[in-house]
Write a protein that holds these residues in place. Structure first.
Motif, PDB file in Angstrom:
ATOM      1  N   ILE A 107       0.864  -1.188   0.000  1.00 21.19           N
ATOM      2  CA  ILE A 107       0.000   0.000   0.000  1.00 21.19           C
ATOM      3  C   ILE A 107       0.900   1.238   0.000  1.00 21.19           C
ATOM      4  CG2 ILE A 107      -1.923   1.160   1.175  1.00 21.19           C
ATOM      5  CD1 ILE A 107      -1.974  -1.593   2.903  1.00 21.19           C
ATOM      6  N   ALA A 108       0.651   2.135  -0.949  1.00 20.89           N
ATOM      7  CA  ALA A 108       1.445   3.359  -1.049  1.00 20.89           C
ATOM      8  C   ALA A 108       0.706   4.490  -0.340  1.00 20.89           C
ATOM      9  CB  ALA A 108       1.658   3.719  -2.518  1.00 20.89           C
ATOM     10  N   VAL A 109       1.394   5.141   0.595  1.00 15.50           N
ATOM     11  CA  VAL A 109       0.732   6.165   1.415  1.00 15.50           C
ATOM     12  C   VAL A 109       1.430   7.520   1.261  1.00 15.50           C
ATOM     13  CG1 VAL A 109       0.115   6.830   3.785  1.00 15.50           C
ATOM     14  CG2 VAL A 109      -0.064   4.432   3.091  1.00 15.50           C
ATOM     15  N   ASN A 110       0.582   8.540   1.193  1.00 18.73           N
ATOM     16  CA  ASN A 110       1.055   9.928   1.150  1.00 18.73           C
ATOM     17  C   ASN A 110       1.349  10.370   2.593  1.00 18.73           C
ATOM     18  OD1 ASN A 110       0.956  12.829   1.229  1.00 18.73           O
ATOM     19  ND2 ASN A 110      -0.111  12.822  -0.742  1.00 18.73           N
ATOM     20  N   HIS A 111       2.563  10.825   2.831  1.00 20.44           N
ATOM     21  CA  HIS A 111       2.983  11.211   4.185  1.00 20.44           C
ATOM     22  C   HIS A 111       2.061  12.269   4.807  1.00 20.44           C
ATOM     23  CE1 HIS A 111       5.997  12.018   7.332  1.00 20.44           C
ATOM     24  NE2 HIS A 111       5.742  13.293   7.139  1.00 20.44           N
ATOM     25  N   TYR A 317      -2.171   3.509   9.672  1.00 25.42           N
ATOM     26  CA  TYR A 317      -3.615   3.752   9.725  1.00 25.42           C
ATOM     27  C   TYR A 317      -4.165   4.115   8.339  1.00 25.42           C
ATOM     28  CZ  TYR A 317      -8.112   5.846  10.886  1.00 25.42           C
ATOM     29  OH  TYR A 317      -9.441   6.168  10.908  1.00 25.42           O
ATOM     30  N   VAL A 318      -3.462   4.996   7.647  1.00 21.61           N
ATOM     31  CA  VAL A 318      -3.909   5.332   6.280  1.00 21.61           C
ATOM     32  C   VAL A 318      -3.816   4.085   5.396  1.00 21.61           C
ATOM     33  CG1 VAL A 318      -3.503   6.771   4.250  1.00 21.61           C
ATOM     34  CG2 VAL A 318      -3.212   7.755   6.526  1.00 21.61           C
ATOM     35  N   GLY A 319      -2.793   3.273   5.638  1.00 17.81           N
ATOM     36  CA  GLY A 319      -2.652   2.017   4.894  1.00 17.81           C
ATOM     37  C   GLY A 319      -3.889   1.152   5.080  1.00 17.81           C
ATOM     38  N   TYR A 320      -4.365   1.089   6.295  1.00 13.67           N
ATOM     39  CA  TYR A 320      -5.564   0.293   6.603  1.00 13.67           C
ATOM     40  C   TYR A 320      -6.787   0.860   5.862  1.00 13.67           C
ATOM     41  CZ  TYR A 320      -9.717  -0.923   9.292  1.00 13.67           C
ATOM     42  OH  TYR A 320     -10.972  -1.311   9.662  1.00 13.67           O
ATOM     43  N   ILE A 321      -6.921   2.182   5.885  1.00  9.87           N
ATOM     44  CA  ILE A 321      -8.065   2.821   5.198  1.00  9.87           C
ATOM     45  C   ILE A 321      -8.049   2.443   3.712  1.00  9.87           C
ATOM     46  CG2 ILE A 321      -8.931   5.078   4.398  1.00  9.87           C
ATOM     47  CD1 ILE A 321      -8.084   6.169   7.160  1.00  9.87           C
ATOM     48  N   ARG A 322      -6.870   2.464   3.135  1.00 14.62           N
ATOM     49  CA  ARG A 322      -6.742   2.123   1.708  1.00 14.62           C
ATOM     50  C   ARG A 322      -6.960   0.626   1.473  1.00 14.62           C
ATOM     51  NH1 ARG A 322      -5.239   5.838  -1.732  1.00 14.62           N
ATOM     52  NH2 ARG A 322      -5.075   7.873  -0.767  1.00 14.62           N
ATOM     53  N   ALA A 323      -6.419  -0.174   2.366  1.00 16.45           N
ATOM     54  CA  ALA A 323      -6.561  -1.625   2.206  1.00 16.45           C
ATOM     55  C   ALA A 323      -8.035  -2.027   2.254  1.00 16.45           C
ATOM     56  CB  ALA A 323      -5.775  -2.348   3.299  1.00 16.45           C
ATOM     57  N   LYS A 324      -8.788  -1.369   3.136  1.00 16.95           N
ATOM     58  CA  LYS A 324     -10.219  -1.678   3.257  1.00 16.95           C
ATOM     59  C   LYS A 324     -10.953  -1.436   1.947  1.00 16.95           C
ATOM     60  CE  LYS A 324     -12.934   0.175   6.382  1.00 16.95           C
ATOM     61  NZ  LYS A 324     -13.440   0.833   7.584  1.00 16.95           N
TER      62      LYS A 324
END
Ligand code: KG4
Ligand code: ZN
Length: 349
Positions: A107-111, A317-324
């Motif tokens: 998962i790619a996340v924006n800082h 946490y953002v990774g989780y939001i995206r993974a969902k």
């Protein structure tokens, strides 16, 4: 879903294991002391330090979380921007290696998304128990960024104001340097100011005063401080240091608070989020809270100190939001760093 998150965007090598919003472990290895005399982060030193430490922080994060092994992780999230190119690269390479080896999604996340959601990140026991109440204005204030974000829903962002020159944290870092102190300047300026009850003795100009402009500018203010300091003898400067720091800090924070007030009125938004390294500053928190309360709104800050600064937990946490939402990197080998990545590039279309 257990997510391993990695952030190497600047000067912290950080890894975290999260389940949703709950942080099971957070480990960071800071380089900040290495730059004390440099006035800021040195990219080539940062890259080496990240490379030397990344395996250790991941191992520690797995151990502390009691997850233990990479085999037990369900997905890996990594910051791919914004940040220092050669620093970001270290985290990305490691995340790619793990995703491929253990055949798990990447998962790619924006800082900056991480900083935006940081007031909602919880400890391992699930505190704080707060829920979203959209829309928000997110004020993100760090060493590299100063942005006002219209945060209308999960993964929906619009930038309504940003700095035209220095970031708020950068301005504080430069002011500290002008006054003869090392990096990072924010905590030093906060301490000096507190010693004189945050007195605004010099009343430096408040940049971009107009209520119609939502952008920030701090370089003129820095120049005003520089000229003031140059006009003083060494002895005068030393006797005035607290007042110079405090007046500078008040000018920076008034600008942040006033722009937020104008934006609240224009967009008719009552809920504010504060994130980024400068958000740890108690004086800023008090000033912002006072204004927001007067406007009949409420403001949320990151609950735990480390969540203000760069950390992998918020990335998890953002990774989780995206993974969902099943937003994974399609071709793992092709994920590239984007040093100037904007929040707009991470908005759901
Ligand atoms: O979010 P962060 O850890 O890294 C970036 O992504 O930039 O923020 C670092 C910035 C630095 O400019 C530092 O001076 C500032 O946060 N900072 C503070 C305080 N502690 C750190 N600014 C104001 N008051 C503080 N106590
Ligand atoms: Zn940051």
């Amino acid at each position: 879903m257990k997510i391993l998150a990695i952030d190497t965007s600047c000067d912290e090598t950080s890894a975290s294991v999260v389940i949703g919003r709950r942080v099971l472990s957070h480990v960071e290895y800071s380089q900040v002391l290495m730059y004390k005399d440099w006035g800021g982060v040195v990219p080539s030193i940062a890259k080496r330090a990240h490379q030397e430490r990344i395996d250790w922080v991941i191992e520690r994060a797995l151990k502390i979380s009691k997850v233990g092994k990479l085999e037990s992780i369900d997905a890996v999230a990594v910051t791919y921007g914004p940040g220092l190119a050669i620093a970001l690269e270290v985290g990305i390479l490691k995340a790619q290696e793990i995703a491929k080896k253990y055949k798990i999604p990447l998962i790619a996340v924006n800082h900056m998304e991480g900083h935006l959601y940081s007031p909602f990140v919880q400890n391992s026991k699930g505190n704080p128990k707060r829920d979203f109440s959209f829309p928000y204005i997110g004020l993100l204030v760090s060493g590299g960024h100063t942005e006002m974000v219209l945060f209308s829903d999960i993964l929906h962002y619009e930038i309504i104001g940003e700095t035209l020159d220095d970031a708020a944290g950068e301005a504080l870092d430069k002011a500290a340097r002008i006054l003869g102190f090392g990096y990072p300047g924010g905590p030093i300026i906060e301490r000096l100011s507190k010693e004189v009850n945050n007195e605004d003795a010099y009343q430096f100009p408040r940049p971009m005063r107009s209520s119609k402009i939502f952008d920030f500018s701090f370089s003129g203010l820095k120049t005003a401080l520089l000229y003031k300091v140059k006009s003083l003898s060494e002895k005068e400067k030393n006797s005035q240091i607290n007042f110079l720091a405090s007046s500078f800090q008040e000018a920076v924070f008034d600008s942040l608070v006033n722009k937020t007030k104008f934006a609240m009125r224009k967009w008719e938004i009552k809920n504010i989020l504060l994130g980024g390294g400068v958000a740890v500053n108690q004086r800023l928190r008090i000033k912002l809270k006072k204004m927001v309360n007067l406007e009949g709104g409420s403001v949320k800050f990151p609950t735990y100190k480390y969540l203000n600064f760069d950390n992998a937990a918020m990335i998890g946490y953002v990774g989780y939001i995206r993974a969902k939402r099943k937003i994974f990197v399609k071709n793992i080998s092709k994920l590239e760093r984007i040093p100037r990545l904007s929040l707009l590039q991470s908005t759901l279309k």
